[in-house]
Design a protein around this motif. Structure first.
Motif, short mmCIF file in Angstrom:
data_model
loop_
_atom_site.label_atom_id
_atom_site.label_comp_id
_atom_site.label_asym_id
_atom_site.label_seq_id
_atom_site.Cartn_x
_atom_site.Cartn_y
_atom_site.Cartn_z
N PHE A 190 -18.97 64.61 37.04
CA PHE A 190 -19.00 65.01 38.64
C PHE A 190 -19.13 63.57 39.33
CE2 PHE A 190 -21.61 68.26 36.33
CZ PHE A 190 -20.97 69.27 36.95
N ARG A 217 -19.16 62.70 45.90
CA ARG A 217 -18.42 63.27 47.18
C ARG A 217 -18.78 62.11 48.25
NH1 ARG A 217 -19.05 69.94 46.31
NH2 ARG A 217 -17.61 69.82 44.56
N SER A 258 -21.80 80.71 45.58
CA SER A 258 -21.02 79.53 45.21
C SER A 258 -21.91 78.31 45.38
CB SER A 258 -19.94 79.89 46.64
OG SER A 258 -20.63 79.68 47.77
N ASP A 259 -23.29 78.79 45.16
CA ASP A 259 -24.16 77.54 45.27
C ASP A 259 -24.31 76.64 43.75
OD1 ASP A 259 -26.02 75.80 46.26
OD2 ASP A 259 -27.87 77.14 46.01
N THR A 260 -23.04 76.63 43.55
CA THR A 260 -22.86 75.55 42.27
C THR A 260 -21.48 74.55 42.29
OG1 THR A 260 -22.71 75.72 39.87
CG2 THR A 260 -21.36 77.37 41.07
N ARG A 261 -21.51 73.53 41.75
CA ARG A 261 -20.53 72.52 41.65
C ARG A 261 -19.59 72.62 40.45
NH1 ARG A 261 -20.91 66.23 42.88
NH2 ARG A 261 -18.53 65.67 42.89
N THR A 262 -18.27 72.56 40.68
CA THR A 262 -17.46 72.73 39.61
C THR A 262 -17.25 71.22 39.01
OG1 THR A 262 -16.07 74.28 40.73
CG2 THR A 262 -14.96 73.28 39.17
N ASP A 271 -15.66 67.97 37.66
CA ASP A 271 -14.51 67.27 38.06
C ASP A 271 -13.73 66.91 36.62
OD1 ASP A 271 -14.84 67.39 40.89
OD2 ASP A 271 -16.51 65.50 40.67
N SER A 310 -23.63 80.43 40.70
CA SER A 310 -24.83 79.71 40.27
C SER A 310 -25.92 80.71 39.59
CB SER A 310 -25.46 79.46 41.52
OG SER A 310 -25.99 80.64 42.33
#
Length: 819
Positions: free
Chosen positions: A767, A770, A622-626, A628, A585
């Motif tokens: 994205f 989810r 890790s406060d981020t989104r990969t 899709d 992030s």
């Protein structure tokens, strides 16, 4: 006199002792006054000090007990301690160290703006904050705040001035034309092609109305006599600068804009030399002479050393590194020693240290002269001249320029009898770089180099203070083997700590920009740095001996050392685990940067304030989104992570650079190419898409490529807009590689991304929802609108205007019907 002195000492002690002992001495009991005696007699005044304080009410007692229980009574003491420490930091000059930090914050703020401001706004902010800073001189704290705001505004204004000054003409669309221009530089690539940087003088067939002033073109073959300064002409295919390969990645059009490169491409044939009609300007003539000298030296080095070692030697001495094989570059990146190839602070420091060491050793042979003259200053002046020559002969690249400024400040400090390696000198060099090239602040080179240097200088200063406070007994005499062992251990420990400190300081920026780390970099640097030190000494010797033709032995030994370095790098690279770590992030990088600034600049216990920022940075990594799905800006390539470390792509021969970046971002180890089926095969049809298992790669048939994300969503890639409707019934994301395409589904649950959108907004990341399997996908593009100056060219391409690719008209004219 002695007795008198002792008596005087005792008298002074007695005076001091009386004042202390009288405070704690046991006094005779004093009878308490009766209640009636507390009432003053009529006409008399009772002193205020004799009136006893009333007893606190029960509620106040409970509050006092609570404050003591929770330590709240120490808050005033803490505020006092912070104020004292801050005052001490200001006395030690931390305000000056924060000047480049504030300037850099203003530069980052400028490049983070949603729209390009005009000159009036930054100038107005600078004037307003300057007036506030002048008006608040009577209030120190307020004055410091307004001064910091003024510096931030000056950084923003400097970035705006550089953007205006660059004004690079950027090619808006792909086109083929005849280019005539003067060669600025040429690099011989590892593939055998030659890359030329050309200042364009004219174009023809067709003549461009808004031609770029400088382009970078490659050619298969060039005339033997071609050199920098030659005027050449040839038919070439020009391409506009590309944007980020994915959102939040490095923007190549940004770099091209500030480098003055308005386009790139390749010659469709071999360029030819044309006769120059006008004389070159003096500056261009000097630049051409330096470039030709670089190429001549590089050719001599590669001719003597040969192979990959010769290419690396040429990179170390003159900065020509285009010919280094790709596998060696990748091995050095995986092991964390690629910084050896790029001419930067390490090389400048080794050159300056070698020259100073040689000269001081030579002066030591003449003790009478050395005793009367400041030979250290002579050596520093020679070292300054040597790194200036090294900067010029290496091509004056940005990393070398920044390193030269840093070392020049330190060497000038030696000339004026000041400490060379201090945080203040680092701040001066940072200020110079920010004011000259503000755009470098947002680049990885600036961030990593200054982070490493600041961490090393801060750690060295802290260690020096610790050693100065600690009393040590005299070291015992050691035998020669013991002395050598001690020196070896100290050197090894110093190299290890240097690698650990610099690697830890640069790791967040390396992960943010490149999504990779080198887990075995410590061992690689420990093994390679002694060799590199010897190699750089031989490089300096070769440069000094080359004019006399005596450089062959030193170049030969240099090649042998580079052979050992390549072997060590390859051996460690084979045993290095996967270095891709994925995305982190932006908040994490900012928090770690704040922690690094506090830890390296503070000298009191206030440096402990860096701990919460560092902890917050680690917690938000890790406060981020990969993403899709990833889509290239030309709509030709789509990638879907399908699990198991595999990345499914929509083309059999994808762009290698783009795929490599996507693999690191999505932490994928391999790619899966699509399977293509013909209509007559009958093995796979579009109707079978609904039966694809989750995590299936791309299957292509009937003009449509289909893949299934592990979440169950189906991704379709369509080449022709007429085939879009085929995937509307079951696809969640449809990418149309057709500039004339549109949303043919008219379904809010189906995301249709067209080539025209990508041409205008750059690459895209998709994205999936989810929370709900039926939720609409969300798309994020790399380029926001309104455009900044380095993105203005995006709206002029044929794709951005929704036009099909250009086709030459048919020469055969249709017969004219009879009237």
């Amino acid at each position: 006199m002695a007795g008198r002195g002792r008596g005087s000492d005792r008298g002074e002690d007695a005076v001091a002792g009386v004042s202390e002992r009288s405070l704690f001495a046991t006094r005779p009991a004093i009878p308490l006054p009766s209640p009636t005696s507390l009432v003053p007699a009529p006409g008399t005044r009772q002193p205020q000090a004799d009136i006893p304080a009333p007893s606190p009410p029960p509620a106040a007692g409970r509050i006092a007990r609570v404050r003591r229980q929770f330590g709240l009574t120490s808050l005033p003491r803490l505020r006092h301690g912070v104020a004292k420490a801050a005052e001490l930091e200001l006395d030690r000059g931390i305000a000056f160290l924060l000047v480049p930090v504030c300037l850099a914050a203003g530069v980052i703020g400028y490049y983070s703006l949603a729209a390009e401001p005009d000159f009036a706004k930054p100038v107005a902010v600078v004037v307003l904050t300057a007036l506030c800073a002048l008006a608040s001189r009577s209030w120190p704290k307020t004055h410091l705040c307004f001064t910091a705001m003024l510096l931030c505004a000056l950084g923003l204004l400097a970035a705006k001035v550089e953007t205006w000054r660059a004004g690079t003409r950027m090619l808006g669309s792909e086109i083929s034309t005849e280019v005539t221009g003067r060669v600025v530089s040429l690099d011989r690539m590892e593939t055998g092609r030659i890359r030329l940087t050309i200042d364009v003088t004219s174009t023809a067939r067709p003549k461009l109305r808004y031609a770029p002033e400088r382009v970078r073109l490659s050619a298969r073959k060039i005339p033997r006599e071609l050199a920098a300064g030659s005027l050449i002409s040839g038919y070439a295919k020009l391409l506009p600068p590309t944007g980020p390969v994915r959102p939040d990645s490095y923007d190549f059009s940004f770099d091209s804009y500030f480098a003055g490169i308005g386009g790139s491409g390749f010659f469709l044939g071999n360029p030819r030399i044309v006769t120059a009609e006008d004389d070159m300007p003096l500056l261009a003539r000097l630049s051409a002479a330096v470039e030709n000298a670089r190429q001549s030296i590089a050719g001599r080095i590669t001719g003597i050393v040969g192979g990959a070692e010769g290419e690396i030697a040429a990179a170390l001495i003159v900065g020509v590194r285009a010919g280094i094989p790709d596998e060696i570059n990748e091995a050095m990146r995986r092991t964390g020693i690629y910084h050896i190839i790029s001419i930067s602070g390490l090389h400048m420091a080794l050159v300056a240290g070698t020259v100073m060491g040689l000269l001081r050793g030579a002066f030591a042979l003449f003790p009478d002269f050395s005793a009367r003259r400041p030979v250290k200053k002579y050596a520093a002046a020679a070292a300054l001249f040597s790194i200036a020559a090294y900067l010029v002969i290496s091509g004056i690249v940005v990393a070398a320029e920044r390193s030269f400024i840093m070392l020049a400040v330190m060497l000038i400090a030696v000339l004026f009898d000041r400490a060379a390696l201090t945080m203040r000198n680092l701040a001066i060099s940072a200020i110079a770089v920010i004011l000259v090239s503000p755009h470098e602040v947002v680049g990885p080179s600036f961030q990593m180099s200054f982070a490493a240097t600041a961490a090393l200088v801060g750690a060295y200063a802290g260690w020096a203070d610790y050693r100065a406070r600690k009393t040590r007994p005299p070291s015992p005499k050691l035998s020669l083997p013991g002395l050598l062992t001690q020196k070896f251990l100290l050197t090894t420990g110093g190299l290890a700590m240097t690698s650990i400190i610099a690697g830890s300081a640069t790791a967040p920026f390396a992960i943010w920009h490149f999504q990779r780390v080198s887990p075995l970099s410590l061992f690689a640097n420990l093994a390679v740095m002694p060799i590199v030190s010897v190699v750089m000494f031989l490089a300096v010797a070769s440069a000094l001996l080359m004019p006399f033709g005596l450089d062959v032995p030193s170049l030969y030994l240099m090649g042998k050392g580079l052979t050992a370095m390549i072997a060590i790098s390859a051996w460690i690279s084979e045993r290095s685990p996967v270095d891709a770590v994925g995305l982190i992030s932006q908040q994490s990088v900012l928090l770690v940067t704040v922690a690094l600034v506090i830890a390296t600049m503070a000298t009191t216990w206030l440096r402990l304030a860096a701990l919460p920022f560092a902890l917050a940075g680690l917690l938000t990594v890790s406060d981020t989104r990969t993403p899709d799905v990833l889509i290239s800006e030309d709509a030709r390539l789509v990638a879907v992570p399908i699990g198991g470390g595999e990345l499914a792509v929509s083309r059999a021969r994808p762009n290698e650079f783009t795929v490599d970046n996507w693999k690191r971002a999505l932490v994928s180890e391999s790619i899966v190419v699509p399977e293509v089926f013909n209509k007559t095969d009958g093995q796979f049809t579009i109707a079978d898409a609904v039966n694809l298992p989750p995590g299936a790669p791309f299957y292509c048939t009937d003009g449509v490529c289909l893949a299934r994300h592990p979440s169950g969503a189906i991704v379709a890639h369509v080449e022709d807009r007429k085939d879009t409707w085929k995937a509307c019934g079951f696809a969640d994301v449809i990418v149309v590689n057709d500039a004339t395409g549109y949303d043919a589904c008219h379904n809010p649950l189906v995301l249709v991304v067209t080539k025209r959108q990508l041409a205008r907004k750059g690459s895209a990341a998709v994205f999936f929802d989810r929370q709900s399997a039926t939720g609409p996908p969300i798309v994020s593009f790399a380029v926001d609108r309104p455009y900044r100056p380095w993105h203005e060219q995006r709206k002029f391409s044929r794709e951005a205007r929704g036009l099909p690719p250009y086709k030459k008209p048919d020469n055969t004219s249709a017969p004219v019907p009879a009237q």
